[in-house]
Structure formats: structure tokens, C-alpha cells
Design a protein around this motif. Sequence first.
Motif, PDB file in Angstrom:
ATOM      1  N   GLY A  23       0.821  -1.214   0.000  1.00 40.96           N
ATOM      2  CA  GLY A  23       0.000   0.000   0.000  1.00 40.96           C
ATOM      3  C   GLY A  23       0.849   1.257   0.000  1.00 40.96           C
ATOM      4  N   MET A  24       1.901   1.267   0.821  1.00 41.54           N
ATOM      5  CA  MET A  24       2.795   2.437   0.872  1.00 41.54           C
ATOM      6  C   MET A  24       3.481   2.678  -0.470  1.00 41.54           C
ATOM      7  SD  MET A  24       4.704   2.129   4.544  1.00 41.54           S
ATOM      8  CE  MET A  24       3.985   0.915   5.634  1.00 41.54           C
ATOM      9  N   ILE A  25       3.853   1.599  -1.137  1.00 43.15           N
ATOM     10  CA  ILE A  25       4.497   1.728  -2.445  1.00 43.15           C
ATOM     11  C   ILE A  25       3.493   2.227  -3.476  1.00 43.15           C
ATOM     12  CG2 ILE A  25       5.582   0.438  -4.340  1.00 43.15           C
ATOM     13  CD1 ILE A  25       6.863  -1.356  -2.101  1.00 43.15           C
ATOM     14  N   MET A  26       2.302   1.661  -3.491  1.00 44.44           N
ATOM     15  CA  MET A  26       1.303   2.047  -4.484  1.00 44.44           C
ATOM     16  C   MET A  26       0.793   3.474  -4.273  1.00 44.44           C
ATOM     17  SD  MET A  26      -0.739  -1.422  -5.413  1.00 44.44           S
ATOM     18  CE  MET A  26      -0.826  -2.251  -3.862  1.00 44.44           C
ATOM     19  N   ARG A  27       0.788   3.935  -3.036  1.00 47.97           N
ATOM     20  CA  ARG A  27       0.373   5.321  -2.754  1.00 47.97           C
ATOM     21  C   ARG A  27       1.508   6.313  -2.969  1.00 47.97           C
ATOM     22  NH1 ARG A  27      -1.940   2.560   1.521  1.00 47.97           N
ATOM     23  NH2 ARG A  27      -0.316   3.221   2.958  1.00 47.97           N
ATOM     24  N   GLY A  28       2.711   5.807  -3.220  1.00 49.08           N
ATOM     25  CA  GLY A  28       3.851   6.682  -3.450  1.00 49.08           C
ATOM     26  C   GLY A  28       4.552   7.127  -2.184  1.00 49.08           C
ATOM     27  N   GLU A  29       4.165   6.578  -1.036  1.00 49.88           N
ATOM     28  CA  GLU A  29       4.840   6.911   0.219  1.00 49.88           C
ATOM     29  C   GLU A  29       6.253   6.335   0.236  1.00 49.88           C
ATOM     30  OE1 GLU A  29       2.318   5.624   3.457  1.00 49.88           O
ATOM     31  OE2 GLU A  29       0.567   6.533   2.504  1.00 49.88           O
ATOM     32  N   LEU A  30       6.420   5.178  -0.388  1.00 50.94           N
ATOM     33  CA  LEU A  30       7.738   4.587  -0.610  1.00 50.94           C
ATOM     34  C   LEU A  30       7.971   4.622  -2.110  1.00 50.94           C
ATOM     35  CD1 LEU A  30       7.603   1.447   1.728  1.00 50.94           C
ATOM     36  CD2 LEU A  30       8.895   3.549   2.103  1.00 50.94           C
ATOM     37  N   LYS A  31       9.092   5.182  -2.511  1.00 50.00           N
ATOM     38  CA  LYS A  31       9.379   5.368  -3.933  1.00 50.00           C
ATOM     39  C   LYS A  31      10.475   4.426  -4.404  1.00 50.00           C
ATOM     40  CE  LYS A  31       8.026  10.239  -3.827  1.00 50.00           C
ATOM     41  NZ  LYS A  31       6.811   9.884  -3.201  1.00 50.00           N
ATOM     42  N   SER A  32      10.523   4.231  -5.700  1.00 55.40           N
ATOM     43  CA  SER A  32      11.534   3.389  -6.315  1.00 55.40           C
ATOM     44  C   SER A  32      12.921   3.806  -5.843  1.00 55.40           C
ATOM     45  CB  SER A  32      11.430   3.525  -7.837  1.00 55.40           C
ATOM     46  OG  SER A  32      12.444   2.806  -8.459  1.00 55.40           O
ATOM     47  N   GLY A  33      13.691   2.830  -5.368  1.00 56.37           N
ATOM     48  CA  GLY A  33      15.040   3.085  -4.903  1.00 56.37           C
ATOM     49  C   GLY A  33      15.152   3.388  -3.423  1.00 56.37           C
ATOM     50  N   GLN A  61       9.317  -9.525  -2.618  1.00 56.98           N
ATOM     51  CA  GLN A  61      10.279  -9.676  -3.709  1.00 56.98           C
ATOM     52  C   GLN A  61       9.670 -10.500  -4.840  1.00 56.98           C
ATOM     53  OE1 GLN A  61      14.176 -10.557  -2.347  1.00 56.98           O
ATOM     54  NE2 GLN A  61      15.085 -10.170  -4.323  1.00 56.98           N
ATOM     55  N   ARG A  62       8.981 -11.570  -4.503  1.00 57.60           N
ATOM     56  CA  ARG A  62       8.333 -12.415  -5.509  1.00 57.60           C
ATOM     57  C   ARG A  62       7.339 -11.613  -6.339  1.00 57.60           C
ATOM     58  NH1 ARG A  62       4.652 -15.576  -2.631  1.00 57.60           N
ATOM     59  NH2 ARG A  62       3.257 -13.880  -3.119  1.00 57.60           N
ATOM     60  N   ASP A  63       6.613 -10.706  -5.680  1.00 57.79           N
ATOM     61  CA  ASP A  63       5.603  -9.898  -6.373  1.00 57.79           C
ATOM     62  C   ASP A  63       6.198  -8.667  -7.050  1.00 57.79           C
ATOM     63  OD1 ASP A  63       3.761 -11.745  -5.480  1.00 57.79           O
ATOM     64  OD2 ASP A  63       2.993 -10.485  -3.860  1.00 57.79           O
ATOM     65  N   GLY A  64       7.521  -8.481  -6.928  1.00 53.30           N
ATOM     66  CA  GLY A  64       8.185  -7.403  -7.638  1.00 53.30           C
ATOM     67  C   GLY A  64       8.146  -6.043  -6.956  1.00 53.30           C
ATOM     68  N   PHE A  75      15.743  -2.674  -1.402  1.00 55.39           N
ATOM     69  CA  PHE A  75      15.218  -1.395  -1.868  1.00 55.39           C
ATOM     70  C   PHE A  75      13.853  -1.588  -2.525  1.00 55.39           C
ATOM     71  CE2 PHE A  75      19.791  -1.432  -1.956  1.00 55.39           C
ATOM     72  CZ  PHE A  75      20.127  -0.241  -1.325  1.00 55.39           C
ATOM     73  N   VAL A  76      13.086  -0.498  -2.562  1.00 58.77           N
ATOM     74  CA  VAL A  76      11.821  -0.511  -3.297  1.00 58.77           C
ATOM     75  C   VAL A  76      12.176  -0.656  -4.772  1.00 58.77           C
ATOM     76  CG1 VAL A  76       9.759   0.803  -3.903  1.00 58.77           C
ATOM     77  CG2 VAL A  76      10.661   0.908  -1.564  1.00 58.77           C
ATOM     78  N   ALA A  77      11.539  -1.596  -5.441  1.00 59.72           N
ATOM     79  CA  ALA A  77      11.824  -1.866  -6.849  1.00 59.72           C
ATOM     80  C   ALA A  77      11.211  -0.775  -7.726  1.00 59.72           C
ATOM     81  CB  ALA A  77      11.258  -3.231  -7.242  1.00 59.72           C
ATOM     82  N   ALA A  78      11.781  -0.614  -8.910  1.00 63.04           N
ATOM     83  CA  ALA A  78      11.196   0.292  -9.902  1.00 63.04           C
ATOM     84  C   ALA A  78       9.854  -0.301 -10.315  1.00 63.04           C
ATOM     85  CB  ALA A  78      12.128   0.412 -11.103  1.00 63.04           C
ATOM     86  N   ARG A  79       8.826   0.503 -10.258  1.00 58.34           N
ATOM     87  CA  ARG A  79       7.488  -0.013 -10.547  1.00 58.34           C
ATOM     88  C   ARG A  79       6.933   0.619 -11.810  1.00 58.34           C
ATOM     89  NH1 ARG A  79       6.616  -4.374  -8.860  1.00 58.34           N
ATOM     90  NH2 ARG A  79       4.418  -4.058  -8.947  1.00 58.34           N
ATOM     91  N   ASN A  80       6.263  -0.155 -12.563  1.00 61.58           N
ATOM     92  CA  ASN A  80       5.581   0.283 -13.757  1.00 61.58           C
ATOM     93  C   ASN A  80       4.201   0.795 -13.349  1.00 61.58           C
ATOM     94  OD1 ASN A  80       3.735   0.065 -15.963  1.00 61.58           O
ATOM     95  ND2 ASN A  80       5.211  -1.234 -17.033  1.00 61.58           N
ATOM     96  N   LYS A  81       3.828   2.001 -13.773  1.00 61.95           N
ATOM     97  CA  LYS A  81       2.536   2.576 -13.379  1.00 61.95           C
ATOM     98  C   LYS A  81       1.367   1.700 -13.810  1.00 61.95           C
ATOM     99  CE  LYS A  81       3.772   7.352 -12.824  1.00 61.95           C
ATOM    100  NZ  LYS A  81       3.439   8.729 -13.033  1.00 61.95           N
ATOM    101  N   ASP A  82       1.475   1.070 -14.989  1.00 64.83           N
ATOM    102  CA  ASP A  82       0.401   0.182 -15.442  1.00 64.83           C
ATOM    103  C   ASP A  82       0.264  -1.014 -14.508  1.00 64.83           C
ATOM    104  OD1 ASP A  82      -0.243   1.773 -17.619  1.00 64.83           O
ATOM    105  OD2 ASP A  82       1.127   0.710 -18.966  1.00 64.83           O
ATOM    106  N   PHE A  83       1.392  -1.530 -14.035  1.00 64.68           N
ATOM    107  CA  PHE A  83       1.346  -2.659 -13.110  1.00 64.68           C
ATOM    108  C   PHE A  83       0.665  -2.247 -11.812  1.00 64.68           C
ATOM    109  CE2 PHE A  83       2.974  -5.102  -9.557  1.00 64.68           C
ATOM    110  CZ  PHE A  83       2.725  -6.398  -9.981  1.00 64.68           C
ATOM    111  N   ILE A  84       1.004  -1.078 -11.307  1.00 64.68           N
ATOM    112  CA  ILE A  84       0.399  -0.589 -10.071  1.00 64.68           C
ATOM    113  C   ILE A  84      -1.106  -0.430 -10.260  1.00 64.68           C
ATOM    114  CG2 ILE A  84       0.266   1.392  -8.499  1.00 64.68           C
ATOM    115  CD1 ILE A  84       3.307   1.690  -8.889  1.00 64.68           C
ATOM    116  N   ARG A  85      -1.514   0.133 -11.388  1.00 59.19           N
ATOM    117  CA  ARG A  85      -2.947   0.298 -11.671  1.00 59.19           C
ATOM    118  C   ARG A  85      -3.642  -1.060 -11.720  1.00 59.19           C
ATOM    119  NH1 ARG A  85      -4.393   4.499 -15.760  1.00 59.19           N
ATOM    120  NH2 ARG A  85      -4.653   5.670 -13.870  1.00 59.19           N
ATOM    121  N   GLU A  86      -3.008  -2.042 -12.356  1.00 57.09           N
ATOM    122  CA  GLU A  86      -3.588  -3.388 -12.431  1.00 57.09           C
ATOM    123  C   GLU A  86      -3.709  -4.012 -11.041  1.00 57.09           C
ATOM    124  OE1 GLU A  86      -5.003  -5.196 -14.947  1.00 57.09           O
ATOM    125  OE2 GLU A  86      -4.866  -3.288 -16.003  1.00 57.09           O
TER     126      GLU A  86
END
Length: 125
Positions: A23-33, A61-64, A75-86
Motif C-alpha cells: 500500500g505504501m508503495i502504491m500510494r507513493g509513500e515509498l518510492k523506487s530506490g 520480492q516475488r511480487d516485484g 530497496f523498493v523496486a522500480a514499478r511500472n505505473k500500469d502494473f500498479i494500476r492493475e
Amino acid sequence: MEIILSSNSQKPIYEQITSQIKGMIMRGELKSGDPMPSMRGLAKDLHISVITAQHAYEDLQRDGFITTVAGKGTFVAARNKDFIREEQLRIAQEKLYEAARIGRENHIELDRLVGILTMFYEEDE
């Protein structure tokens, strides 16, 4: 990073951790890197076993959502915005499925459920 664990939850502790971090990653509270605490550090902060922290990190890690670099840390992985939306859409679908099940079991009309969803959706506009 604040994670709140509930002993009253039906979810296992590692799932509570993974869902909150996702949730923190998808909301942008934790960012890539962004660096993540070590498994031992997380276990110490949350007063849980290292095995539980390891299980949570393995799932993330398994879920990327996170990546581990040998000798450097996690570290927080680089996330694709489309993946986050999905991922968000999948979560919404699960909740809507539950709402539909409750509606069917309790003979609540579909139009009424759709109206409630529409009201909630437009509430903040």
C-alpha cells in the motif's frame, strides 16, 4: 515506515506487513530506490521473529515490490505505473466481489449497490 500489526486480525503477521508495504508503495509513500530496513531491523522494530520478516520480504520480492542487492541491502523496486494500476484494480475487484456476495446473500438489489458505489466514487469530486 510505520507498520501497525494487529493480533486480532485474521491475516497472518507476514501478510499484514506485505499488504501495508504494498500500500505504501502504491500510494507513493515509498518510492523506487528507497531503502528498506533489513529483515533483522524490521523484526526488531516490530517485535516479530526474523523468519516472519523474511517471509514478508520473500513475498514482496516475488511480487516485484522490492529488490535485494547483495552487499547493499533491500530497496523498493522500480514499478511500472500500469502494473500498479492493475494491482489496484485487482484489489478493487476483490472488494466488489465481496460486496456482490453480501448483496446476493441478503437480497440487496443490484441497483442499490451500484448507487452506493457511485455515491462513494463521486464523494470526493
